[in-house]
Write an enzyme that holds these catalytic residues in place. Structure first.
Site, mmCIF file in Angstrom:
data_model
loop_
_atom_site.group_PDB
_atom_site.id
_atom_site.type_symbol
_atom_site.label_atom_id
_atom_site.label_comp_id
_atom_site.label_asym_id
_atom_site.label_seq_id
_atom_site.Cartn_x
_atom_site.Cartn_y
_atom_site.Cartn_z
ATOM 1 N N LYS A 212 0.826 -1.214 0.000
ATOM 2 C CA LYS A 212 0.000 0.000 0.000
ATOM 3 C C LYS A 212 0.858 1.260 0.000
ATOM 4 O O LYS A 212 0.548 2.220 -0.689
ATOM 5 C CB LYS A 212 -0.944 0.006 1.206
ATOM 6 C CG LYS A 212 -2.083 -0.985 1.058
ATOM 7 C CD LYS A 212 -3.162 -0.746 2.088
ATOM 8 C CE LYS A 212 -4.321 -1.702 1.831
ATOM 9 N NZ LYS A 212 -5.400 -1.580 2.786
ATOM 10 N N LYS B 263 -5.677 -9.849 -6.120
ATOM 11 C CA LYS B 263 -6.889 -10.081 -5.310
ATOM 12 C C LYS B 263 -7.932 -9.023 -5.619
ATOM 13 O O LYS B 263 -7.590 -7.881 -5.952
ATOM 14 C CB LYS B 263 -6.550 -10.119 -3.824
ATOM 15 C CG LYS B 263 -6.375 -8.790 -3.151
ATOM 16 C CD LYS B 263 -6.501 -8.891 -1.634
ATOM 17 C CE LYS B 263 -6.563 -7.465 -1.083
ATOM 18 N NZ LYS B 263 -7.161 -7.311 0.191
ATOM 19 N N LYS C 226 -11.002 -3.102 -3.368
ATOM 20 C CA LYS C 226 -11.653 -1.848 -3.777
ATOM 21 C C LYS C 226 -10.635 -0.809 -4.229
ATOM 22 O O LYS C 226 -10.993 0.146 -4.901
ATOM 23 C CB LYS C 226 -12.546 -1.315 -2.666
ATOM 24 C CG LYS C 226 -11.794 -0.840 -1.448
ATOM 25 C CD LYS C 226 -12.747 -0.295 -0.446
ATOM 26 C CE LYS C 226 -12.406 -0.657 0.965
ATOM 27 N NZ LYS C 226 -11.088 -1.093 1.326
#
Ligand code: AQP
Length: 348
Positions: free
Chosen positions: A127, A210, A213
């Site tokens: 991230k 994966k 969102k």
């Protein structure tokens, strides 16, 4: 039969094994990965276990949130959990920020975690590399440590999550053992509860990543509150391969294998049965059937979710009760921890 998890050997005695998990209110809708990877197991596990489930708003603010949207998404998340089948009579359902002990134990755990071991968390590395270091908060770095506190506060035996959370549960185990060894046996050492078949649902457009969102395009993301016809379109344009035979091969047919796994989870048929069923048929047949199957499940889910959203007083009642039950357990654990680490007890 509804599953019962194995109770851990350490930790205080409980009348039933305890499970705990959480989900972030960071979107106006859960996605199919959240449901199949985690929430569905939560529903099953509430039958035989002492289950604690929460909407983790403290985790949500590790990335910037608009206040009104966060509040709205928290309600929508609770309504979806009820719509998916959580029953406040069978489980404890609450919002993380309603239980201040999470942040309090989080600090203690921050002080017991090595910087290096926190820096090894792959989810943070992924991230933060996408966001860039200036936009990455320290909260995002310490998020797995708050998660450790979430789990240990409730003396959870098992944590039902998707595969992406395995590393965080492993870190939780390390920290529980560290605390137990350094002070005295205090925490149950939890196990991850991850169902192999649905541990990782993949993006329909990029079946090697994966479903998430924060994917670069929403085309591969199946949002549970979208119109079923929007999702049907996504299923029908799912990326597959140049072959035509429906068969299961994770390496060479990642897209088709993902669709088969989703079909199997929703229909209850085994992969072998599905491969036999689609023999001689093309990918289009699998996609169309999957879109119909999903619509059959999601339509009543959406109706139930909407009925909870239409009754905010009932949602507040459920959450008030949930927070009270959660605090009973959390405050006891925190008091023991504070005592063990040598904090002076306040005189009342
Ligand atoms: N694709 C997935 N397959 C299986 N399980 C999944 N989970 C998430 N994605 C998949 C599981 O859902 C639970 C809730 O996770 P979360 O609160 O971390 O959800 P999220 O942040 O909304 O997940 P995303 O979409 O992956 O968000 P971003 O992109 O922001 O990180 C967890 O048990 C998780 O394992």
């Amino acid at each position: 039969m509804a599953p019962m998890v194995n109770a851990a050997v350490t930790g205080p005695a409980k009348d039933r094994p305890r499970v705990l998990s959480g989900i972030q209110p960071t979107s106006g809708s859960f996605h199919l990965g959240n449901y199949l990877g985690a929430v569905r197991q939560w529903v099953d596990l509430q039958e035989q276990n002492d289950a604690f489930y929460m909407v983790v708003d403290l985790h949500a603010i590790t990335v910037e949130q608009d206040p009104a949207t966060l509040r709205e998404n928290t309600r929508i998340s609770v309504a979806q959990l009820l719509g998916a089948g959580l029953d406040p009579e069978r489980c404890t359902l609450f919002v993380q920020s309603h239980v201040p002990e999470h942040a309090q134990l989080g600090w203690v755990m921050n002080c017991m975690t090595g910087f290096g071991e926190a820096a090894r968390m792959t989810q943070f590395k992924d991230k933060s590399s996408k966001q860039g270091s200036d936009r990455t908060s320290v909260g995002l770095f310490t998020y797995p440590i708050l998660q450790i506190a979430d789990i240990l506060l409730y003396q959870a035996d098992a944590v039902p999550v998707g595969e992406d959370q395995r590393q965080h549960v492993e870190l939780t185990r390390d920290l529980a053992e560290r605390f137990n060894t350094r002070y005295a046996p205090t925490f149950t050492v939890p196990k991850p509860y991850i169902l192999k078949e649905t541990a990782k649902i993949f993006d329909l457009q990029d079946p090697t990543s994966k479903m998430s969102k924060s994917a670069s395009s929403p085309k591969g993301l199946v949002s549970l509150l979208d119109e079923p016809k929007v999702s049907a379109k996504k299923f029908k344009s799912a990326v597959t391969d140049t072959d035509t035979v429906v068969s299961y091969d994770e390496e060479n047919k990642a897209g088709v294998s993902n669709l088969l796994r989703i079909h199997s989870a929703l229909s209850g048929q085994s992969i072998e049965q599905l491969v036999a069923h689609f023999e001689g048929k093309m990918y289009g047949a699998l996609k169309t059937e999957l879109a119909e199957l999903f619509a059959e499940w999601v339509t009543p889910f959406q109706e139930r979710t909407k009925s909870y959203l239409d009754d905010p007083a009932e949602l507040d009642r459920v959450l008030g009760l949930g927070a009270e039950k959660a605090r009973e357990v959390a405050s006891e654990t925190l008091a023991t921890v504070y005592d063990r680490i040598g904090f002076l007890a306040p005189k009342r």
